[in-house]
Write a protein that holds these residues in place. Structure first.
Motif, short mmCIF file in Angstrom:
data_model
loop_
_atom_site.label_atom_id
_atom_site.label_comp_id
_atom_site.label_asym_id
_atom_site.label_seq_id
_atom_site.Cartn_x
_atom_site.Cartn_y
_atom_site.Cartn_z
N ILE A 15 0.54 -0.95 -0.50
CA ILE A 15 -0.17 0.06 -0.11
C ILE A 15 0.96 0.93 -0.24
O ILE A 15 2.14 0.84 1.14
N ARG A 16 0.60 2.21 -0.98
CA ARG A 16 0.84 3.26 -0.65
C ARG A 16 -0.16 4.48 -0.61
O ARG A 16 -1.32 4.66 -1.13
N THR A 17 0.50 5.23 0.86
CA THR A 17 -0.95 5.60 1.41
C THR A 17 -1.60 7.23 0.86
O THR A 17 -0.29 7.73 0.22
N THR A 18 -2.57 7.50 1.58
CA THR A 18 -2.87 9.09 0.96
C THR A 18 -1.48 10.25 0.89
O THR A 18 -1.01 10.21 2.60
N HIS A 19 -1.37 10.88 0.44
CA HIS A 19 -0.41 11.60 0.89
C HIS A 19 -0.59 12.75 1.76
O HIS A 19 -1.51 12.83 2.41
N ASP A 20 0.31 12.59 2.54
CA ASP A 20 0.49 13.39 4.14
C ASP A 20 -0.77 12.79 5.61
O ASP A 20 -0.99 12.93 6.26
N LEU A 21 -0.88 11.33 5.38
CA LEU A 21 -1.81 10.52 5.89
C LEU A 21 -1.34 10.31 7.09
O LEU A 21 -1.93 9.90 8.14
N VAL A 22 -0.54 9.63 6.65
CA VAL A 22 0.67 9.17 7.81
C VAL A 22 1.87 9.88 8.22
O VAL A 22 2.68 10.31 7.70
N ASP A 23 2.16 9.93 9.35
CA ASP A 23 3.12 10.57 9.99
C ASP A 23 4.71 10.20 9.14
O ASP A 23 4.66 9.36 9.05
N THR A 24 5.20 11.21 8.84
CA THR A 24 6.42 10.72 8.34
C THR A 24 7.87 12.00 9.08
O THR A 24 8.34 11.62 8.53
N SER A 25 7.32 12.08 10.75
CA SER A 25 8.38 12.07 11.54
C SER A 25 9.14 11.31 11.10
O SER A 25 9.42 9.84 10.95
N GLY A 26 11.01 11.97 10.74
CA GLY A 26 11.97 11.19 11.45
C GLY A 26 12.33 10.16 9.92
O GLY A 26 13.40 9.15 9.96
N LEU A 27 11.69 10.33 8.68
CA LEU A 27 11.63 9.81 7.47
C LEU A 27 12.47 11.25 6.63
O LEU A 27 12.46 11.98 6.50
N LEU A 28 13.41 10.23 6.08
CA LEU A 28 14.68 10.84 5.11
C LEU A 28 14.04 11.29 3.86
O LEU A 28 12.73 10.37 2.97
N ALA A 29 13.45 12.98 3.80
CA ALA A 29 12.47 13.28 1.65
C ALA A 29 13.28 12.54 0.63
O ALA A 29 14.40 12.89 1.02
N LEU A 30 12.68 12.53 -0.49
CA LEU A 30 13.28 12.51 -1.28
C LEU A 30 12.69 13.30 -2.22
O LEU A 30 13.05 14.77 -2.82
N ALA A 31 11.12 13.70 -2.11
CA ALA A 31 10.22 14.69 -3.22
C ALA A 31 9.19 15.15 -1.88
O ALA A 31 8.18 14.10 -2.50
N PRO A 32 9.13 15.57 -0.70
CA PRO A 32 7.54 15.81 -0.65
C PRO A 32 6.33 16.16 -1.26
O PRO A 32 5.68 15.64 -0.15
N THR A 33 6.71 16.47 -1.92
CA THR A 33 4.69 16.59 -2.23
C THR A 33 4.78 15.39 -2.35
O THR A 33 3.29 15.47 -3.03
N PHE A 34 5.44 14.72 -3.10
CA PHE A 34 5.00 12.90 -3.03
C PHE A 34 5.21 11.92 -2.51
O PHE A 34 4.69 10.74 -2.33
N ASP A 35 6.36 12.03 -1.30
CA ASP A 35 6.64 11.46 -0.79
C ASP A 35 5.27 10.82 0.26
O ASP A 35 4.78 11.30 0.69
N ALA A 36 4.58 9.28 0.61
CA ALA A 36 4.25 8.75 0.98
C ALA A 36 4.72 7.63 1.70
O ALA A 36 5.55 6.62 1.17
N VAL A 37 4.57 7.29 2.55
CA VAL A 37 4.48 5.57 3.62
C VAL A 37 3.86 5.04 3.15
O VAL A 37 2.65 4.62 2.20
N GLY A 38 4.27 3.15 3.40
CA GLY A 38 3.97 2.57 2.51
C GLY A 38 4.75 1.10 3.10
O GLY A 38 5.92 1.27 3.88
N TRP A 39 3.66 0.30 2.75
CA TRP A 39 4.43 -1.12 3.99
C TRP A 39 3.98 -2.30 2.88
O TRP A 39 3.23 -2.71 2.06
#
Length: 497
Positions: free
Chosen positions: A270-294
């Motif tokens: 799953i790729r989650t909705t952008h900014d729905l899941v807390d990204t604190s402590g995640l190294l960014a690539l492109a913040p407009t598109f980065d999303a948490v997934g598993w």
């Protein structure tokens, strides 16, 4: 050689052929090795990574691996079948330590002896550094209990894990990185829910790739499609889950980095909705598109992880009508498209397919511009620390001016609104990747463009997407993605289950 298990003597010429094979193997004489393996489509070679079928596949594998590890023969036993066939089993001792074994079926052909089937085993490494940067038993134990009791997590090397550095797939970055004092928010939540952190898994450098072929640590294996790409950039986490070394692969998805490895390795993701899941402590690539997934091996566990990481109350009353766009499905290779078409879908709205190349170009330009904004200062003077493919992307990113970036950004915003309008309350069905996993060393240009034309839709729209495994007509894994409106992550997980 020692004849064993048969009263028949060792056939004439076999010893000489075996010695010639060993000499060619240690000198990486590809022409001699090709000659000493039987021609045709039925010749076999297997090892822990998988089975190669056919002389051409075996030859291509040898040509790309750079030689076999140095070793010596300790024992050799021959079981003679008849004058023209014999089984040879050799015990080997590797220069780096440990013993292995090779079993070969030899046949006398018109131009001499040749191997028709072979199996090679070598000592397993204590740590497969293609998959893991650091691993433990566990690396970090659970801090609580809950719906993830007994589960184990492979954490993509972009997330902070307390007591460890974030390596981002690049040795120079790792060497300069501080030891983290706190874990990323999602890591803490997984630990609190009863999961252990098994280890920190490899990623493509700075997550700027879809291939999974890190030039520094190597390509994580793909057990479902041997000698093919694992898919990136959540490559190590995906391989760890596919191999059963972890049950949950924590990753990110910017341009497809969950969906592509899920498709290539037959996993749920799953790729989650952008900014729905807390990204604190995640190294960014492109913040407009980065999303948490598993990623997981089952839809049920994918859903349980969602219970932990997604905000409560995400299930909606929106429709679950599955809609397809034939022209989008047709962007995939025929065998993948055929698998996707097995899902029962209704016709969707007419998509502005002529705008897709413009949307993709804007996505890639804005992604590159943002990537240079967040990493350019550090990379200036250090581009030589990157592998060729990722270096080329960052070099291009450095040339993008503010005016070009602003134009791309305007197209991204317009595309986001249009994509959300087209998806509406439906669930869009489309291929997770345009092809099955390409062979290692293959030209990725056309595959990357076709795949990103499909995957960029979720990124542009900020949409959740769940990838479900399918099997292509070739027998290799592929994937189908379900896309829905922002915030419908729980709906998609329930639908996948």
């Amino acid at each position: 050689m020692t004849a064993t298990g048969s009263p028949l003597p060792v056939p004439a010429g076999l010893v000489e052929a075996f010695r010639a094979y060993e000499q060619a193997l240690m000198s990486n004489d590809l022409a001699a090795l090709d000659r000493l393996f039987a021609p045709g489509p039925t010749t076999l070679r297997g090892d822990a990574n998988g089975l190669l079928v056919g002389h051409d596949m075996i030859s291509a594998f040898r040509g790309g691996r750079g030689g076999a590890p140095p070793r010596r023969i300790v024992q050799t036993h021959v079981q003679t079948i008849d004058d023209d066939h014999a089984l040879v089993v050799a015990v080997t001792e590797l220069e780096r330590g440990g013993r292995g074994q090779q079993t070969q079926l030899w046949a006398r052909l018109a131009d001499g002896w040749a191997v028709t089937a072979a199996h090679v085993s070598v000592p397993a490494p204590a740590l497969d550094t293609r998959i893991w940067r650091v691993v433990g038993d566990p690396l970090v134990p659970a801090t609580g209990c809950g719906v993830l009791d007994g589960e184990s997590v492979a954490v993509k090397d972009l997330y902070a894990v307390a007591g460890h550095r974030v390596g981002a797939g690049n040795p120079a970055w790792l060497a300069a990185a501080p030891v983290e004092t706190e874990s990323a928010a999602v890591v803490d939540r997984l630990l609190d829910a009863g999961a252990d952190v098994r280890g920190i898994a490899r990623t493509d450098e700075f997550a700027y790739s879809l291939a999974g072929t890190n030039a520094r640590s190597g390509a994580p294996p793909n057990p479902r499609a041997p000698y093919r790409m694992s898919g990136g950039s959540t490559s190590g986490s995906a391989s760890a889950v596919s191999l059963g070394q972890a049950t949950i692969g924590l990753g990110t998805d910017t341009g497809g980095s969950i969906r592509v490895p899920a498709a290539y390795q037959g996993l749920y993701g799953i790729r989650t909705t952008h900014d729905l899941v807390d990204t604190s402590g995640l190294l960014a690539l492109a913040p407009t598109f980065d999303a948490v997934g598993w990623l997981t091996r089952s839809a049920e566990l994918l859903r349980r992880v969602g219970e932990v990481l997604l905000p409560p109350g995400g299930t909606t009353t929106a429709g679950r009508r599955l809609v397809g766009v034939p022209a989008l499905t047709a962007l995939a290779d025929p065998d993948v498209a055929a698998a996707v078409r097995t899902l029962p879908v209704e016709p969707g709205p007419d998509w502005p397919l002529g705008e897709l190349p413009t949307w993709l170009a804007a996505f890639q330009t804005w992604q590159a511009w943002e990537a240079w904004q967040v990493r350019g200062e550090w990379l200036t003077g250090r581009l030589d620390t990157l592998g060729p493919d990722v270096r080329g992307r960052f070099e291009n990113a450095a040339t993008i001016g503010d005016e070009q970036a602003a134009a791309a950004r305007a197209t991204v915003v317009a595309a986001r609104d249009r994509i959300r309008e087209l998806v509406g309350d439906d669930v869009l069905v489309l291929p997770s990747a345009s092809s099955v996993a390409p062979r290692l060393g293959a030209d990725l240009g056309p595959v990357r463009t076709a795949t990103m034309t499909l995957t960029c839709l979720a990124g542009l729209g900020g949409l959740p997407a769940v990838s479900i495994p399918l099997t292509a007509t070739s027998g290799l894994p592929c994937g189908v993605s379900l896309l829905a409106a922002p915030g419908r992550d729980q709906d998609l997980l329930e639908l996948a289950t």
